[in-house]
Motif scaffolding. Structure first.
Motif, mmCIF file in Angstrom:
data_model
loop_
_atom_site.group_PDB
_atom_site.id
_atom_site.type_symbol
_atom_site.label_atom_id
_atom_site.label_comp_id
_atom_site.label_asym_id
_atom_site.label_seq_id
_atom_site.Cartn_x
_atom_site.Cartn_y
_atom_site.Cartn_z
ATOM 1 N N ARG A 71 0.832 -1.202 0.000
ATOM 2 C CA ARG A 71 0.000 0.000 0.000
ATOM 3 C C ARG A 71 0.859 1.241 0.000
ATOM 4 O O ARG A 71 1.997 1.240 0.448
ATOM 5 C CB ARG A 71 -0.932 0.007 1.208
ATOM 6 N N ASP A 72 0.318 2.284 -0.522
ATOM 7 C CA ASP A 72 0.996 3.573 -0.569
ATOM 8 C C ASP A 72 0.851 4.245 0.781
ATOM 9 O O ASP A 72 -0.266 4.559 1.198
ATOM 10 C CB ASP A 72 0.360 4.429 -1.674
ATOM 11 N N PRO A 73 1.951 4.491 1.500
ATOM 12 C CA PRO A 73 1.842 5.102 2.810
ATOM 13 C C PRO A 73 1.272 6.508 2.767
ATOM 14 O O PRO A 73 0.825 7.050 3.772
ATOM 15 C CB PRO A 73 3.280 5.099 3.319
ATOM 16 N N ALA A 74 1.270 7.128 1.591
ATOM 17 C CA ALA A 74 0.716 8.475 1.497
ATOM 18 C C ALA A 74 -0.799 8.481 1.630
ATOM 19 O O ALA A 74 -1.409 9.513 1.852
ATOM 20 C CB ALA A 74 1.105 9.100 0.154
ATOM 21 N N HIS A 75 -1.410 7.271 1.510
ATOM 22 C CA HIS A 75 -2.855 7.191 1.619
ATOM 23 C C HIS A 75 -3.299 6.573 2.940
ATOM 24 O O HIS A 75 -4.408 6.096 3.080
ATOM 25 C CB HIS A 75 -3.421 6.369 0.452
ATOM 26 N N ALA A 76 -2.414 6.535 3.897
ATOM 27 C CA ALA A 76 -2.752 6.020 5.225
ATOM 28 C C ALA A 76 -2.470 7.077 6.267
ATOM 29 O O ALA A 76 -1.610 7.928 6.099
ATOM 30 C CB ALA A 76 -1.941 4.756 5.529
ATOM 31 N N GLY A 134 5.690 5.140 -3.223
ATOM 32 C CA GLY A 134 4.479 4.385 -2.997
ATOM 33 C C GLY A 134 4.522 3.057 -3.706
ATOM 34 O O GLY A 134 5.313 2.840 -4.627
ATOM 35 N N GLY A 135 3.690 2.131 -3.303
ATOM 36 C CA GLY A 135 3.567 0.845 -3.957
ATOM 37 C C GLY A 135 4.859 0.052 -3.936
ATOM 38 O O GLY A 135 5.584 0.010 -2.946
ATOM 39 N N PRO A 136 5.212 -0.613 -5.057
ATOM 40 C CA PRO A 136 6.413 -1.442 -5.112
ATOM 41 C C PRO A 136 7.705 -0.674 -4.823
ATOM 42 O O PRO A 136 8.634 -1.224 -4.241
ATOM 43 C CB PRO A 136 6.400 -1.974 -6.549
ATOM 44 N N ALA A 137 7.761 0.591 -5.260
ATOM 45 C CA ALA A 137 8.974 1.377 -5.010
ATOM 46 C C ALA A 137 9.205 1.549 -3.510
ATOM 47 O O ALA A 137 10.340 1.464 -3.024
ATOM 48 C CB ALA A 137 8.859 2.738 -5.689
ATOM 49 N N TRP A 138 8.130 1.813 -2.776
ATOM 50 C CA TRP A 138 8.242 1.936 -1.317
ATOM 51 C C TRP A 138 8.699 0.620 -0.699
ATOM 52 O O TRP A 138 9.529 0.586 0.199
ATOM 53 C CB TRP A 138 6.884 2.347 -0.749
ATOM 54 N N GLY A 175 1.895 -7.148 -10.321
ATOM 55 C CA GLY A 175 2.277 -8.167 -11.290
ATOM 56 C C GLY A 175 3.775 -8.412 -11.283
ATOM 57 O O GLY A 175 4.564 -7.596 -10.802
ATOM 58 N N ARG A 176 4.180 -9.534 -11.849
ATOM 59 C CA ARG A 176 5.602 -9.887 -11.859
ATOM 60 C C ARG A 176 6.439 -8.871 -12.635
ATOM 61 O O ARG A 176 7.515 -8.482 -12.196
ATOM 62 C CB ARG A 176 5.782 -11.270 -12.480
ATOM 63 N N LEU A 177 5.935 -8.464 -13.797
ATOM 64 C CA LEU A 177 6.699 -7.531 -14.634
ATOM 65 C C LEU A 177 6.887 -6.195 -13.930
ATOM 66 O O LEU A 177 7.984 -5.623 -13.925
ATOM 67 C CB LEU A 177 5.993 -7.335 -15.970
ATOM 68 N N ARG A 178 5.824 -5.694 -13.308
ATOM 69 C CA ARG A 178 5.926 -4.422 -12.603
ATOM 70 C C ARG A 178 6.869 -4.533 -11.415
ATOM 71 O O ARG A 178 7.692 -3.654 -11.174
ATOM 72 C CB ARG A 178 4.539 -3.977 -12.133
ATOM 73 N N TRP A 179 6.755 -5.638 -10.689
ATOM 74 C CA TRP A 179 7.624 -5.815 -9.522
ATOM 75 C C TRP A 179 9.091 -5.895 -9.933
ATOM 76 O O TRP A 179 9.955 -5.263 -9.331
ATOM 77 C CB TRP A 179 7.213 -7.085 -8.774
ATOM 78 N N LEU A 180 9.397 -6.665 -10.990
ATOM 79 C CA LEU A 180 10.775 -6.780 -11.458
ATOM 80 C C LEU A 180 11.309 -5.445 -11.964
ATOM 81 O O LEU A 180 12.467 -5.090 -11.711
ATOM 82 C CB LEU A 180 10.858 -7.827 -12.566
ATOM 83 N N THR A 181 10.454 -4.710 -12.686
ATOM 84 C CA THR A 181 10.890 -3.417 -13.224
ATOM 85 C C THR A 181 11.280 -2.453 -12.103
ATOM 86 O O THR A 181 12.341 -1.823 -12.141
ATOM 87 C CB THR A 181 9.775 -2.798 -14.088
ATOM 88 N N VAL A 182 10.420 -2.353 -11.101
ATOM 89 C CA VAL A 182 10.711 -1.457 -9.980
ATOM 90 C C VAL A 182 11.890 -1.990 -9.162
ATOM 91 O O VAL A 182 12.740 -1.221 -8.701
ATOM 92 C CB VAL A 182 9.461 -1.281 -9.100
#
Length: 344
Positions: free
Chosen positions: A6-11, A31-35, A134-141
């Motif tokens: 989850r994006d900590p900016a939305h909590a 946020g998201g995978p980058a976080w 998804g796998r592709l997004r996770w690997l990319t980040v």
């Protein structure tokens, strides 16, 4: 979306979902995978950042001391007295430049190899990709965040080093442009990204952190060996010659400033423009008359030397960096394509 992604900016600060009332936090936030990637590897990332800042500060300080000395003394130490003082500063520049040469090894072994292998070994990859990522997004980040940090930190370190080295470039053999070809310009960034990508690919294939680090070390050492043998071929070798004979008193060609001699050494130049190895007529060298007759029979008229001029340094670096980045792109493409279908 789980708490992993989850994006900590939305909590809310207390961990409760944002109810839409009141002001939202402002400013840049991951946020998201980058976080998640930052949280997973924050210790390594902060270590890289801290070492980079320390290295830059040290080089700036050392450059200040060196330029103060050069302003007060001749580079040879002849002015003002303190013999060998300049060599102390030259040794520091050479030592730091040599240490920067290990950046690709560190990037590949300690950041690239454990990056994906650690998540596969611990099961984190399966957990993350089973959620909304998804796998592709996770690997990319997963690749992009540390790669961006490595590129930035490497650029800062090598820029500071180039600035430190520039006032004394070529003032001694240890400070020649060939000594620091790999740690100045665009080469270090491309080299670090290449070894990082190779380490990540090895980690994805072997799926074990320690084994991946060992194998990556071997591959990076092999890459370094091949690079050391090949990078001079990126330049356009030039020749300089004389036509005033090779006997006693004959002057040999003088290379341009900071040029590096290539090949086996000095060649004999013939009247037809051909070149003979310097060992030609070596068996007659004990008798000066026989030696001269032997050279005359081969129409030797002077000397010839191959060299690489310092003016080609930047062109060679850009060409070398382009090759490294192309290989890096191919490795990254392999990681993404294979990881998308056969990651788990």
């Amino acid at each position: 979306m789980t708490t992993l992604t989850r994006d900590p900016a939305h909590a809310s600060p207390a961990g409760r979902p944002h109810d839409g009332r009141g002001s939202r936090p402002t400013g840049f936030r991951l946020g998201g995978p980058a976080w998640l990637v930052w949280r997973q590897h924050r210790a390594a990332f902060w270590t890289v950042i801290a070492l980079t800042l320390v290295g830059v500060v040290v080089m700036i300080h050392q450059r200040g001391q060196m330029t103060d000395y050069l302003a007060a003394h001749d580079a040879s130490g002849a002015k003002g007295g303190m013999p060998g003082e300049f060599e102390k500063y030259a040794d520091r520049v050479f030592t730091v430049g040599s240490c920067l040469g290990y950046l690709p090894v560190l990037a590949g072994v300690f950041l690239g190899a454990p990056l994906i292998a650690g998540d596969l070994e611990s099961g984190t990859a399966k957990l993350v990709t089973s959620q909304s990522v998804g796998r592709l997004r996770w690997l990319t980040v997963k690749l992009a965040v540390p790669a961006a940090l490595l590129a930035l930190c490497t650029a800062l370190l090598t820029t500071a080093f180039s600035w430190w080295w520039s006032p004394v470039k070529g003032r001694s053999a240890s400070l020649s442009w060939t000594s620091f070809f790999d740690v100045t310009g665009v080469i270090p960034v491309a080299y670090v990204l290449l070894t990082f990508a190779v380490g990540a690919a090895v980690g994805m294939l072997l799926r074990r952190t320690l084994a991946s680090m060992v194998v990556t070390l071997g591959i990076v050492v092999a890459i370094g060996f091949v690079w050391d043998e090949c990078w001079r071929s990126l330049g356009n070798v030039r020749s300089i010659s004389t036509d005033q004979g090779v006997g006693p008193g004959a002057v040999r060609p003088e290379l341009p400033a900071q040029a590096e001699q290539q090949g086996q050494g000095t060649y004999f130049l013939t009247g037809t423009g051909d070149r003979l190895d310097w060992t030609t007529c070596l068996d007659t060298s004990e008798n000066a008359q026989d030696h001269a007759s032997c050279l005359d029979s081969r129409h030797v008229i002077g000397w010839s030397i191959d060299y690489l001029p310092a003016s080609q340094m930047q062109t060679m670096q850009w060409l070398g960096a382009g090759i490294m980045l192309a290989v890096t792109a191919a490795v990254v493409a392999f990681v993404l394509i294979r990881g998308r279908t056969r990651l788990l």
